[in-house]
Design a protein around this motif. Structure first.
Motif, PDB file in Angstrom:
ATOM      1  N   PRO A   1      51.882  -3.803  20.068  1.00 41.45           N
ATOM      2  CA  PRO A   1      52.925  -4.025  18.751  1.00 41.45           C
ATOM      3  C   PRO A   1      53.244  -5.267  18.465  1.00 41.45           C
ATOM      4  O   PRO A   1      52.853  -6.031  19.818  1.00 41.45           O
ATOM      5  CB  PRO A   1      54.695  -3.171  18.878  1.00 41.45           C
ATOM      6  CG  PRO A   1      54.267  -2.235  20.024  1.00 41.45           C
ATOM      7  CD  PRO A   1      52.907  -2.629  20.886  1.00 41.45           C
ATOM      8  N   HIS A   2      53.573  -5.823  17.665  1.00 45.33           N
ATOM      9  CA  HIS A   2      53.841  -7.417  17.466  1.00 45.33           C
ATOM     10  C   HIS A   2      52.189  -7.884  17.644  1.00 45.33           C
ATOM     11  O   HIS A   2      52.429  -9.028  18.277  1.00 45.33           O
ATOM     12  CB  HIS A   2      55.259  -8.163  17.943  1.00 45.33           C
ATOM     13  CG  HIS A   2      55.498  -7.189  18.103  1.00 45.33           C
ATOM     14  ND1 HIS A   2      56.569  -6.829  16.470  1.00 45.33           N
ATOM     15  CD2 HIS A   2      56.798  -6.308  18.711  1.00 45.33           C
ATOM     16  CE1 HIS A   2      57.631  -6.628  16.037  1.00 45.33           C
ATOM     17  NE2 HIS A   2      57.552  -5.791  18.084  1.00 45.33           N
ATOM     18  N   ALA A   3      51.043  -7.698  17.063  1.00 46.73           N
ATOM     19  CA  ALA A   3      49.404  -8.009  17.477  1.00 46.73           C
ATOM     20  C   ALA A   3      50.053  -9.570  17.097  1.00 46.73           C
ATOM     21  O   ALA A   3      49.047 -10.393  17.914  1.00 46.73           O
ATOM     22  CB  ALA A   3      48.452  -7.556  16.689  1.00 46.73           C
ATOM     23  N   GLY A   4      50.491 -10.150  15.987  1.00 50.94           N
ATOM     24  CA  GLY A   4      49.948 -11.707  15.857  1.00 50.94           C
ATOM     25  C   GLY A   4      51.068 -12.638  16.965  1.00 50.94           C
ATOM     26  O   GLY A   4      50.231 -13.816  17.403  1.00 50.94           O
ATOM     27  N   GLN A   5      52.161 -12.184  17.072  1.00 53.44           N
ATOM     28  CA  GLN A   5      52.691 -13.011  18.177  1.00 53.44           C
ATOM     29  C   GLN A   5      51.798 -12.879  19.630  1.00 53.44           C
ATOM     30  O   GLN A   5      51.998 -13.880  20.350  1.00 53.44           O
ATOM     31  CB  GLN A   5      54.728 -12.422  18.162  1.00 53.44           C
ATOM     32  CG  GLN A   5      54.891 -12.286  17.216  1.00 53.44           C
ATOM     33  CD  GLN A   5      56.470 -12.164  17.136  1.00 53.44           C
ATOM     34  OE1 GLN A   5      56.669 -12.303  18.515  1.00 53.44           O
ATOM     35  NE2 GLN A   5      57.218 -11.206  16.288  1.00 53.44           N
ATOM     36  N   VAL A   6      51.241 -11.215  19.953  1.00 52.84           N
ATOM     37  CA  VAL A   6      51.059 -11.017  21.274  1.00 52.84           C
ATOM     38  C   VAL A   6      49.717 -12.073  21.336  1.00 52.84           C
ATOM     39  O   VAL A   6      49.528 -12.389  22.247  1.00 52.84           O
ATOM     40  CB  VAL A   6      50.409  -9.227  21.522  1.00 52.84           C
ATOM     41  CG1 VAL A   6      49.705  -9.385  22.606  1.00 52.84           C
ATOM     42  CG2 VAL A   6      51.893  -8.765  21.493  1.00 52.84           C
TER      43      VAL A   6
ATOM     44  N   VAL B   1      52.437 -19.862  11.615  1.00 55.60           N
ATOM     45  CA  VAL B   1      51.964 -19.306  10.085  1.00 55.60           C
ATOM     46  C   VAL B   1      52.566 -18.053   9.908  1.00 55.60           C
ATOM     47  O   VAL B   1      52.232 -17.560  11.281  1.00 55.60           O
ATOM     48  CB  VAL B   1      50.334 -18.995  10.054  1.00 55.60           C
ATOM     49  CG1 VAL B   1      50.165 -18.875   8.676  1.00 55.60           C
ATOM     50  CG2 VAL B   1      49.953 -20.551   9.611  1.00 55.60           C
ATOM     51  N   ARG B   2      53.589 -17.540   9.530  1.00 56.12           N
ATOM     52  CA  ARG B   2      54.385 -16.695   8.802  1.00 56.12           C
ATOM     53  C   ARG B   2      53.350 -15.649   8.910  1.00 56.12           C
ATOM     54  O   ARG B   2      53.319 -14.071   9.145  1.00 56.12           O
ATOM     55  CB  ARG B   2      55.628 -17.084   7.760  1.00 56.12           C
ATOM     56  CG  ARG B   2      56.130 -15.527   7.462  1.00 56.12           C
ATOM     57  CD  ARG B   2      57.072 -15.921   6.275  1.00 56.12           C
ATOM     58  NE  ARG B   2      58.091 -16.261   6.602  1.00 56.12           N
ATOM     59  CZ  ARG B   2      59.351 -16.643   5.490  1.00 56.12           C
ATOM     60  NH1 ARG B   2      59.237 -15.644   4.464  1.00 56.12           N
ATOM     61  NH2 ARG B   2      59.914 -17.368   5.969  1.00 56.12           N
ATOM     62  N   GLY B   3      52.587 -15.532   7.878  1.00 58.18           N
ATOM     63  CA  GLY B   3      51.547 -13.861   7.461  1.00 58.18           C
ATOM     64  C   GLY B   3      50.723 -13.913   9.010  1.00 58.18           C
ATOM     65  O   GLY B   3      51.051 -12.032   9.260  1.00 58.18           O
ATOM     66  N   LEU B   4      50.289 -14.344  10.147  1.00 56.65           N
ATOM     67  CA  LEU B   4      49.596 -14.274  11.002  1.00 56.65           C
ATOM     68  C   LEU B   4      50.540 -14.193  12.065  1.00 56.65           C
ATOM     69  O   LEU B   4      50.046 -12.910  12.497  1.00 56.65           O
ATOM     70  CB  LEU B   4      48.647 -15.518  11.631  1.00 56.65           C
ATOM     71  CG  LEU B   4      47.563 -14.994  13.020  1.00 56.65           C
ATOM     72  CD1 LEU B   4      46.790 -14.473  12.515  1.00 56.65           C
ATOM     73  CD2 LEU B   4      47.242 -16.974  12.931  1.00 56.65           C
ATOM     74  N   ARG B   5      51.899 -14.665  12.057  1.00 56.69           N
ATOM     75  CA  ARG B   5      52.645 -14.155  13.612  1.00 56.69           C
ATOM     76  C   ARG B   5      53.005 -13.473  12.481  1.00 56.69           C
ATOM     77  O   ARG B   5      53.765 -12.475  14.378  1.00 56.69           O
ATOM     78  CB  ARG B   5      54.070 -14.991  13.419  1.00 56.69           C
ATOM     79  CG  ARG B   5      55.034 -14.994  14.104  1.00 56.69           C
ATOM     80  CD  ARG B   5      56.104 -15.674  14.555  1.00 56.69           C
ATOM     81  NE  ARG B   5      57.070 -16.249  12.476  1.00 56.69           N
ATOM     82  CZ  ARG B   5      56.966 -17.104  12.030  1.00 56.69           C
ATOM     83  NH1 ARG B   5      56.187 -17.515  12.104  1.00 56.69           N
ATOM     84  NH2 ARG B   5      57.878 -16.757  10.574  1.00 56.69           N
ATOM     85  N   GLY B   6      53.820 -12.031  11.722  1.00 52.52           N
ATOM     86  CA  GLY B   6      54.039 -11.467  11.802  1.00 52.52           C
ATOM     87  C   GLY B   6      53.463 -10.328  11.486  1.00 52.52           C
ATOM     88  O   GLY B   6      53.158  -8.700  11.222  1.00 52.52           O
ATOM     89  N   ALA B   7      51.615 -10.302  11.795  1.00 54.56           N
ATOM     90  CA  ALA B   7      50.187  -9.793  11.287  1.00 54.56           C
ATOM     91  C   ALA B   7      50.582  -8.406  12.646  1.00 54.56           C
ATOM     92  O   ALA B   7      50.665  -8.649  14.189  1.00 54.56           O
ATOM     93  CB  ALA B   7      48.969  -9.994  11.765  1.00 54.56           C
ATOM     94  N   GLU B   8      50.750  -7.085  12.178  1.00 57.60           N
ATOM     95  CA  GLU B   8      50.368  -5.701  12.635  1.00 57.60           C
ATOM     96  C   GLU B   8      49.462  -4.843  12.396  1.00 57.60           C
ATOM     97  O   GLU B   8      48.562  -5.524  11.309  1.00 57.60           O
ATOM     98  CB  GLU B   8      51.846  -4.977  11.820  1.00 57.60           C
ATOM     99  CG  GLU B   8      53.538  -5.163  12.732  1.00 57.60           C
ATOM    100  CD  GLU B   8      54.085  -5.685  14.465  1.00 57.60           C
ATOM    101  OE1 GLU B   8      53.163  -5.343  14.719  1.00 57.60           O
ATOM    102  OE2 GLU B   8      54.887  -5.765  14.383  1.00 57.60           O
ATOM    103  N   LEU B   9      48.940  -4.649  13.567  1.00 61.22           N
ATOM    104  CA  LEU B   9      48.208  -3.040  13.742  1.00 61.22           C
ATOM    105  C   LEU B   9      48.221  -2.002  13.387  1.00 61.22           C
ATOM    106  O   LEU B   9      49.775  -1.452  13.406  1.00 61.22           O
ATOM    107  CB  LEU B   9      47.368  -3.335  15.366  1.00 61.22           C
ATOM    108  CG  LEU B   9      46.686  -3.927  15.654  1.00 61.22           C
ATOM    109  CD1 LEU B   9      46.685  -4.028  16.929  1.00 61.22           C
ATOM    110  CD2 LEU B   9      45.782  -4.944  15.187  1.00 61.22           C
TER     111      LEU B   9
END
Length: 419
Positions: free
Chosen positions: A297-302, A409-417
């Motif tokens: 979960p939360h791949a971008g943040q991880v 960057v919002r788009g990358l920070r919120g990116a999910e798998l």
């Protein structure tokens, strides 16, 4: 020869680590990577035997230029002709070239020209092979399993590097360079029938608008469209920048910098080997965890926080007092770098439109293998001028900047798998 799959229930519900199709792909990939490991050992040994150390260094570096120059074009080829077809053709060419040089060395003895030609062929073929290899996982499994596949791929890379090196050395010791080249060719050859047996899914090219499809004509147009697609994408554009910064800050300290640090601290070659082993174990553990767990979960943040934490660990490596502590820090670096790298790979696979995946992989490969190694001579020169600690800290800051960008960057920070 190619079996096309549609989105049926058995494909959707089968986890990658229980999918025989994925295992055939992984076996092919691992065999090819092991062949590469043996090939590089055979090439370096034969080059040293045939010429001076300077000449051997030139032979070893011949592959780099065509690989870097042609990589983006290789991505276009992978997208136009399909990644599996390109990988099979590339492995067949590499196998034939290595076996031809093995036979030539057996009949005539070592010579620099055949080795230089072989290295040049490998560089050209790698420029096509690497984007296709990166684009292939999306065709052998579903989007929801791509994170797990990245973990399995990481395990394959670790296995190939750990096993391939000793096997290459053994082949050279037993039969010389010609035997080692022959063994490398046979390992690469194993991948071809395995890839032929892999079932390929038809992936819809969602997201390609009619205007882009109408413009498609020349290879140059495809390349320009691919670069524009990456630049405009809310996740892929900043992700490429994060990958570039992370690799640039990582490659110098963990290659040239580590050797100079071991010499400065009196750890010796064995100490450096233990530190590298710690890094390898950590990276392997991250790959194993991802292969078993699958979606994170939360791949971008991880990815961002793993990059930031790994950067701190890289900086700390220059200040540890003993080789035992350095091994522990290196294990942490490997774990965090392996996690962030796997997340980057999974996000590339799942965020990219399948029609552009070869070109997307080509850009990421060029960044990692073409630009990042330029940091090694810079790191060596900087360490000679200012010492290891300042250079490790600066490199850590560069690496950490990739994580900062991912968080900003919002788009990358919120990116999910996909689930």
């Amino acid at each position: 020869m190619t079996t096309t799959l549609t989105a049926s229930a058995d494909v959707v519900d089968t986890p990658a680590h229980r999918d025989g199709n994925v295992w055939r792909w992984l076996a092919a990939y691992t065999a090819s990577m092991m062949g590469d490991s043996v090939y590089y050992i055979a090439l370096s040994w034969a080059a040293v035997q045939a010429g001076t150390p300077a000449q051997a260094g030139v032979v070893m570096s011949v592959s780099a230029l065509p690989r870097a120059v042609l990589m983006l074009g290789g991505g276009v080829i992978a997208d136009r002709f399909g990644p599996r077809r390109v990988v099979i053709a590339s492995d067949a060419v590499r196998c034939a070239a290595v076996l031809a040089v093995a036979g030539l060395l057996f009949l005539t003895g070592p010579g620099l020209w055949p080795l230089a030609v072989l290295a040049l062929v490998f560089g050209v073929v790698d420029a096509v092979f690497m984007p296709a290899v990166g684009a292939l996982p999306a065709r052998v499994t579903t989007r929801g399993q791509l994170a797990r596949v990245q973990g399995m791929r990481g395990l394959g890379i670790r296995f190939a590097s750990v096993v391939g090196g000793p096997l290459g050395g053994l082949a050279v010791a037993v039969g010389g360079a010609s035997a080692a080249f022959a063994f490398a060719g046979l390992l690469i050859a194993v991948s071809v029938p395995l890839l032929v047996s892999v079932r390929i899914r038809e992936v819809p090219a969602a997201g390609r608008d009619e205007e882009t499809a109408a413009r498609r004509g020349t290879a140059w147009r495809d390349l320009v469209d691919g670069l524009g697609y990456i630049r405009r994408h809310p996740v892929l554009g900043p992700l490429m920048v994060a990958i570039a910064l992370g690799d640039l800050g990582f490659v110098g300290p963990l290659n040239v910098g580590l050797a100079l640090l071991a010499e400065e601290r009196g750890w010796g070659a064995s100490g450096m080997g233990w530190v590298l082993a710690g890094f390898g174990v950590g990276a392997g553990a991250a790959s194993l965890a991802l292969a078993v767990r699958g979606r994170v979960p939360h791949a971008g943040q991880v990815m961002a926080y793993a990059c930031l934490s790994g950067a701190i660990a890289i900086g700390a490596l220059a200040f540890v007092p003993s080789v035992v502590a350095a091994v522990g820090v290196a294990l942490l670096v490997g774990l965090l770098a392996g996690l962030s790298g796997a997340m980057c790979g999974a996000l590339l696979q799942t965020q990219a439109d399948p029609a552009f995946l070869g070109r997307v992989t080509a850009v990421s490969s060029l960044v990692s293998l073409g630009f990042a190694p330029l940091g090694m001579p810079l790191s060596a020169a900087a360490i000679g001028a200012w010492g290891t600690a300042p250079v490790f800290v600066v490199s850590a800051a560069v690496c950490g900047l990739g994580g900062v960008i991912a968080l900003c960057v919002r788009g990358l920070r919120g990116a999910e798998l996909p689930g």
